[in-house]
Motif scaffolding. Structure first.
Motif, short mmCIF file in Angstrom:
data_model
loop_
_atom_site.label_atom_id
_atom_site.label_comp_id
_atom_site.label_asym_id
_atom_site.label_seq_id
_atom_site.Cartn_x
_atom_site.Cartn_y
_atom_site.Cartn_z
N THR A 1 0.82 -1.22 0.00
CA THR A 1 0.00 0.00 0.00
C THR A 1 0.85 1.27 0.00
O THR A 1 0.40 2.33 -0.43
CB THR A 1 -0.92 0.02 1.24
OG1 THR A 1 -0.12 -0.13 2.41
CG2 THR A 1 -1.94 -1.09 1.16
N THR B 1 3.52 3.23 -1.61
CA THR B 1 4.33 3.43 -2.81
C THR B 1 4.90 4.84 -2.80
O THR B 1 4.48 5.69 -2.03
CB THR B 1 3.50 3.23 -4.08
OG1 THR B 1 2.49 4.26 -4.13
CG2 THR B 1 2.83 1.86 -4.10
N GLU C 1 4.53 7.20 -4.93
CA GLU C 1 3.55 8.21 -5.33
C GLU C 1 2.61 8.57 -4.18
O GLU C 1 2.42 9.74 -3.86
CB GLU C 1 2.74 7.72 -6.54
CG GLU C 1 3.53 7.60 -7.84
CD GLU C 1 4.46 6.39 -7.85
OE1 GLU C 1 5.44 6.41 -8.60
OE2 GLU C 1 4.20 5.43 -7.06
N ASN C 2 2.04 7.55 -3.54
CA ASN C 2 1.04 7.88 -2.52
C ASN C 2 1.67 8.37 -1.21
O ASN C 2 1.06 9.17 -0.50
CB ASN C 2 0.07 6.71 -2.26
CG ASN C 2 0.75 5.42 -1.86
OD1 ASN C 2 1.82 5.44 -1.31
ND2 ASN C 2 0.10 4.29 -2.14
N GLU D 1 2.50 12.15 -1.96
CA GLU D 1 1.27 12.95 -2.02
C GLU D 1 0.68 13.12 -0.62
O GLU D 1 0.30 14.23 -0.22
CB GLU D 1 0.25 12.27 -2.94
CG GLU D 1 -1.05 13.05 -3.06
CD GLU D 1 -2.05 12.32 -3.94
OE1 GLU D 1 -3.22 12.76 -3.96
OE2 GLU D 1 -1.68 11.32 -4.59
N ALA D 2 0.60 12.04 0.13
CA ALA D 2 0.02 12.10 1.47
C ALA D 2 0.89 12.90 2.42
O ALA D 2 0.39 13.67 3.24
CB ALA D 2 -0.19 10.69 2.01
N THR E 1 0.49 10.72 8.49
CA THR E 1 0.28 10.16 7.15
C THR E 1 0.20 8.64 7.21
O THR E 1 -0.69 8.01 6.64
CB THR E 1 1.43 10.58 6.21
OG1 THR E 1 1.40 11.99 6.05
CG2 THR E 1 1.30 9.91 4.85
N LYS F 1 -3.49 7.26 6.42
CA LYS F 1 -3.59 6.77 5.04
C LYS F 1 -3.27 5.28 4.90
O LYS F 1 -3.80 4.61 4.00
CB LYS F 1 -2.65 7.57 4.13
CG LYS F 1 -2.90 9.07 4.11
CD LYS F 1 -4.26 9.41 3.50
CE LYS F 1 -4.45 10.92 3.42
NZ LYS F 1 -5.77 11.28 2.85
N PHE F 2 -2.41 4.78 5.80
CA PHE F 2 -1.93 3.41 5.61
C PHE F 2 -2.14 2.51 6.83
O PHE F 2 -1.69 1.38 6.84
CB PHE F 2 -0.44 3.43 5.23
CG PHE F 2 -0.14 4.36 4.09
CD1 PHE F 2 -0.56 4.06 2.81
CD2 PHE F 2 0.54 5.55 4.31
CE1 PHE F 2 -0.29 4.93 1.75
CE2 PHE F 2 0.82 6.42 3.27
CZ PHE F 2 0.40 6.11 1.98
#
Length: 256
Positions: free
Chosen positions: A167, A169, A171-172, A175-176, A186, A190-191
């Motif tokens: 989950t 990566t 990119e995320n 961004e987060a 974060t 988010k994770f």
């Protein structure tokens, strides 16, 4: 001739004892005034000339008393301005396992400068903790940040997240992280990765060119070096940090 020499020696000893008495008196009077609140934090002490007149002594004796107060961290001198009472050193809870933004942000205005955006790479060679074969194989998501308290750079932080959770990566996480501002928030929001504990190794080192540049300290001046391994709610998923801390203006405290 011998009699005159004896008189000179006695006079010299008397003058030395008198200077020591005056130096002690100046030191004690000023210290009492600082600790008792007569001289407030940040206030200007009487000038050396004024102290010489008040105590009927020399600048050498006055400076000896002031140097003693300076050694004890009660005063500081500014060239061309005078001698000031030093404010009590404020504290940062940097030894806590909670995040920088959460702990330091309770008292100070915090800011983070992303020096190196997240990238997948090998774990740093300087890492003290033994890595698992899975961590080594999958490398880490690495980022560098400069942390500020009231616009003062206080910590250079290198962070390593094992690249083992599908989950998380590049990119995320990028961004987060930019939207949340806090890495720990974060990860949690988010994770669903929560920090549960902390191991850390601490020692003093000399600043190098990199830390001198970012932390605004003198080259080879002492800074605090901390390595951490955070435990999380996910089995065998650890977060690693390497910290360089500027303690010139702030004490480093422990907050849980």
């Amino acid at each position: 001739m011998r009699k005159n020499l004896y008189i000179q020696v006695v006079c010299f000893i008397f003058v030395s004892m008198q200077s020591k008495f005056i130096y002690t008196r100046i030191y004690q009077d000023l210290k009492k005034g600082i600790q008792g609140g007569s001289y407030k934090a940040g206030s200007l002490l009487p000038s050396e000339n004024d102290l010489c007149k008040t105590y009927q002594t020399t600048r050498v004796t006055v400076r000896q008393a002031l140097d003693e107060l300076k050694k004890e961290g009660l005063i500081y001198k500014e060239h061309g301005k005078g001698t000031f009472v030093k404010a009590e050193m404020r504290s940062l809870g940097l030894l806590s396992f909670k995040g920088f933004s959460e702990i330091v942000g309770e008292v100070y205005k915090v800011k983070t400068l992303l020096l190196q955006p997240p990238s997948v790479q090998n774990f740093p060679n300087e890492l003290l903790y033994e890595l698992s074969s899975e961590e080594k194989q999958n490398q880490c998501i690495y980022l560098e940040r400069l942390r500020f308290a009231d616009d003062e750079p206080v910590m250079l932080e290198k962070t390593c997240l094992p690249n083992t959770l599908l989950t998380i990566t590049l990119e995320n996480i990028t961004e987060a992280l930019l939207s949340e501002g806090s890495l720990f928030k974060t990860l949690q929001n988010k994770f669903q990765v929560e920090i549960t504990g902390l191991e850390q190794a601490i020692r003093a080192i000399e600043s190098n060119k990199l830390t001198t540049q970012y932390l605004k300290v003198k080259f080879k001046s002492p800074i605090l070096y901390i390595q951490r391994r955070y435990t999380t709610n996910i089995k065998d998923f650890y977060i690693y940090s390497i910290l360089y801390c500027n303690t010139n203006k702030y004490a480093i405290s422990n907050t849980f």
